[in-house]
Design a protein around this motif. Structure first.
Motif, PDB file in Angstrom:
ATOM      1  N   ASN A 140      60.557  74.200  30.070  1.00 45.96           N
ATOM      2  CA  ASN A 140      61.296  75.418  30.437  1.00 45.96           C
ATOM      3  C   ASN A 140      61.943  76.135  29.262  1.00 45.96           C
ATOM      4  O   ASN A 140      62.978  76.786  29.408  1.00 45.96           O
TER       5      ASN A 140
ATOM      6  N   GLU B  55      66.273  76.324  39.706  1.00 46.23           N
ATOM      7  CA  GLU B  55      67.705  76.059  39.513  1.00 46.23           C
ATOM      8  C   GLU B  55      68.220  76.854  38.317  1.00 46.23           C
ATOM      9  O   GLU B  55      69.275  77.496  38.387  1.00 46.23           O
ATOM     10  N   LEU B  56      67.479  76.826  37.228  1.00 51.23           N
ATOM     11  CA  LEU B  56      67.879  77.536  36.017  1.00 51.23           C
ATOM     12  C   LEU B  56      67.749  79.043  36.188  1.00 51.23           C
ATOM     13  O   LEU B  56      68.621  79.799  35.749  1.00 51.23           O
TER      14      LEU B  56
ATOM     15  N   SER C 200      72.614  71.291  40.400  1.00 54.02           N
ATOM     16  CA  SER C 200      71.588  70.800  39.493  1.00 54.02           C
ATOM     17  C   SER C 200      72.205  70.086  38.300  1.00 54.02           C
ATOM     18  O   SER C 200      72.758  70.721  37.401  1.00 54.02           O
TER      19      SER C 200
ATOM     20  N   ASN D 284      56.802  70.894  44.321  1.00 49.11           N
ATOM     21  CA  ASN D 284      57.343  70.656  42.980  1.00 49.11           C
ATOM     22  C   ASN D 284      56.310  70.090  41.989  1.00 49.11           C
ATOM     23  O   ASN D 284      56.452  68.946  41.597  1.00 49.11           O
TER      24      ASN D 284
ATOM     25  N   TRP E 270      65.283  78.581  29.157  1.00 51.14           N
ATOM     26  CA  TRP E 270      66.458  78.175  28.391  1.00 51.14           C
ATOM     27  C   TRP E 270      66.810  79.215  27.326  1.00 51.14           C
ATOM     28  O   TRP E 270      67.989  79.527  27.129  1.00 51.14           O
TER      29      TRP E 270
ATOM     30  N   TYR F 190      70.458  68.757  36.064  1.00 47.10           N
ATOM     31  CA  TYR F 190      69.589  69.215  34.966  1.00 47.10           C
ATOM     32  C   TYR F 190      70.240  70.391  34.239  1.00 47.10           C
ATOM     33  O   TYR F 190      70.362  70.386  33.015  1.00 47.10           O
ATOM     34  N   VAL F 191      70.672  71.387  34.980  1.00 50.23           N
ATOM     35  CA  VAL F 191      71.255  72.586  34.370  1.00 50.23           C
ATOM     36  C   VAL F 191      72.673  72.320  33.881  1.00 50.23           C
ATOM     37  O   VAL F 191      73.013  72.604  32.729  1.00 50.23           O
TER      38      VAL F 191
ATOM     39  N   THR G  93      58.595  75.144  39.680  1.00 43.11           N
ATOM     40  CA  THR G  93      59.251  73.854  39.914  1.00 43.11           C
ATOM     41  C   THR G  93      60.697  74.064  40.346  1.00 43.11           C
ATOM     42  O   THR G  93      61.285  75.131  40.132  1.00 43.11           O
ATOM     43  N   ASN G  94      61.265  73.030  40.905  1.00 36.67           N
ATOM     44  CA  ASN G  94      62.661  73.084  41.328  1.00 36.67           C
ATOM     45  C   ASN G  94      63.583  73.342  40.131  1.00 36.67           C
ATOM     46  O   ASN G  94      64.483  74.185  40.207  1.00 36.67           O
ATOM     47  N   ASN G  95      63.367  72.627  39.026  1.00 36.16           N
ATOM     48  CA  ASN G  95      64.246  72.821  37.865  1.00 36.16           C
ATOM     49  C   ASN G  95      64.182  74.248  37.336  1.00 36.16           C
ATOM     50  O   ASN G  95      65.196  74.815  36.925  1.00 36.16           O
ATOM     51  N   ARG G  96      62.995  74.840  37.335  1.00 34.78           N
ATOM     52  CA  ARG G  96      62.875  76.233  36.881  1.00 34.78           C
ATOM     53  C   ARG G  96      63.677  77.153  37.795  1.00 34.78           C
ATOM     54  O   ARG G  96      64.351  78.071  37.328  1.00 34.78           O
TER      55      ARG G  96
END
Length: 157
Positions: A94, A45-46, A69, A13, A98, A71-72, A40-43
């Motif tokens: 991101n 997840e989205l 997530s 990450n 988005w 975040y999402v 990354t993890n957030n990318r």
């Protein structure tokens, strides 16, 4: 009514990452996954959410997205992302994903449901396995072009 279960993973990450999604409508089900060499993890997840929405064949669907997530889920349900748009994503990561998400979001009637990750939720566990497996498939890892370009941008002193 369509259900989309999603998860993302990244080892390090940033590091190798992947996404997994399960689409369900009645008794029909489809699994999606893909991996990237550096992300990354957030990318991821989205991106799992995006890939799920991109797989829908017609507009104006009623969709419930299940994600672990915050975040999402919080960015959409608490409407943070719409404020980020008005500020052109200043100091937010991101943006590329988005913006891609928002184009799909406006085509459907989407609601999000947060589920606790790694809590024996069968679909979430399956999405996690899909994401991790995709991230470990070294021969088929794609390049997360936007992430790598942003990461390798020279900084100004």
């Amino acid at each position: 009514m369509i259900e989309i279960y999603t998860d993302g993973a990244a080892s390090g990450n940033p590091g190798p990452g992947g996404y997994g999604a399960i689409l369900r409508s009645g008794k029909h089900e489809k699994e999606l996954s893909g991996g990237f060499r550096m992300t990354t993890n957030n990318r991821m997840e989205l991106l799992a959410v995006i890939k799920g929405l991109e797989a829908l064949k017609s507009p104006n669907q009623q969709v419930t997205i299940y994600s672990d997530s915050k975040y999402v889920v919080d960015a959409v349900e608490k409407k943070w992302v719409f404020g980020w748009v008005t500020k052109n994503f200043k100091d937010k990561k991101n943006k590329d994903l988005w913006m891609r998400f928002l184009q799909l979001y406006k085509l459907h009637q989407v609601k999000f449901t947060w589920i606790k990750g790694h809590n024996d939720h069968p679909e979430n566990e399956r999405c996690d396995r899909l994401a991790v497996a995709a991230s470990q498939n070294k021969q088929n890892l794609a390049i997360d072009t936007f992430f790598e370009a942003e990461r390798n941008k020279p900084t100004l002193l």
